[in-house]
Design a protein around this motif. Structure first.
Motif, mmCIF file in Angstrom:
data_model
loop_
_atom_site.group_PDB
_atom_site.id
_atom_site.type_symbol
_atom_site.label_atom_id
_atom_site.label_comp_id
_atom_site.label_asym_id
_atom_site.label_seq_id
_atom_site.Cartn_x
_atom_site.Cartn_y
_atom_site.Cartn_z
ATOM 1 N N SER A 17 0.823 -1.130 0.082
ATOM 2 C CA SER A 17 -0.069 0.116 -0.063
ATOM 3 C C SER A 17 0.912 1.358 0.022
ATOM 4 N N HIS A 18 0.375 2.242 -0.754
ATOM 5 C CA HIS A 18 1.161 3.562 -1.010
ATOM 6 C C HIS A 18 0.307 4.585 -0.590
ATOM 7 N N GLU A 19 0.917 5.974 -0.446
ATOM 8 C CA GLU A 19 -0.050 6.949 -0.441
ATOM 9 C C GLU A 19 -0.840 7.300 -1.621
ATOM 10 N N PHE A 64 1.365 2.595 -8.780
ATOM 11 C CA PHE A 64 0.217 2.523 -9.531
ATOM 12 C C PHE A 64 -1.288 2.931 -8.670
ATOM 13 N N GLU A 65 -2.042 3.362 -9.580
ATOM 14 C CA GLU A 65 -3.170 3.798 -8.600
ATOM 15 C C GLU A 65 -3.958 2.328 -8.320
ATOM 16 N N LYS A 96 -1.566 -7.176 1.567
ATOM 17 C CA LYS A 96 -2.877 -6.579 1.652
ATOM 18 C C LYS A 96 -2.834 -5.020 2.055
ATOM 19 N N GLU A 97 -3.730 -4.087 2.214
ATOM 20 C CA GLU A 97 -3.683 -2.894 2.855
ATOM 21 C C GLU A 97 -2.965 -2.598 4.006
#
Length: 155
Positions: free
Chosen positions: A96-98, A115-116, A140-141
């Motif tokens: 997960s990324h900002e 990536f979005e 996972k997130e």
């Protein structure tokens, strides 16, 4: 020496222009990452053909317009493996990324791509892991591991 439209492997000569340029771009990037030319060329050719089959007209036109300087050039972000060749043996993580989802080699300082959509990050991580002969680890997130896919070389 990086390849361009005047100097490239003869195995690429029968490809159409956008596919050839994409293969040159991919092969140059792979060599920057430490791949041997004999391994990079067939991988880049296969990926470029697959790209062409799935690319839209706009994307194909962008690649057609790529200059030799663009084909040869890599910014520092694209050279993450050049200064840290040990990352070639590390798995690729989707985290997960900002800004969505990031693809990052284990122990890398920063992601190679963001990536979005998670599915796009997963696809890219699996491509890189397959090329490197390592594994893709999908998180996972919350950070826990969702899936592991091994692409280790069976030589």
């Amino acid at each position: 020496m990086p390849w361009d439209t005047e100097n490239y492997p003869s195995s690429l000569k029968n490809l159409n222009t956008p596919t050839r340029k994409k293969a040159i771009d991919i092969a140059n990037a792979m060599i920057d990452e430490g791949y041997d030319e004999n391994r990079a060329i067939p991988i880049a050719t296969t990926q470029a053909k697959e790209w062409y089959d799935n690319a839209g007209k706009e994307e194909i036109n962008q690649v057609k317009q790529m200059s030799d300087q663009a084909l040869k050039g890599r910014d520092e972000e694209d050279k993450q493996y050049e200064n840290r060749p040990e990352l070639l043996d590390k798995g690729e993580h989707v985290i997960s990324h900002e800004d969505g989802w990031a693809v990052k080699a284990e122990d890398a300082k920063k992601p190679s791509s963001v990536f979005e959509k998670k599915e796009d990050a997963v696809k890219r991580a699996k491509e890189i892991a397959e090329n490197k002969g390592t594994q893709a680890i999908i998180h996972k997130e919350n950070g826990s591991i969702q899936e592991k896919k091994s692409y280790e070389n069976k030589s």
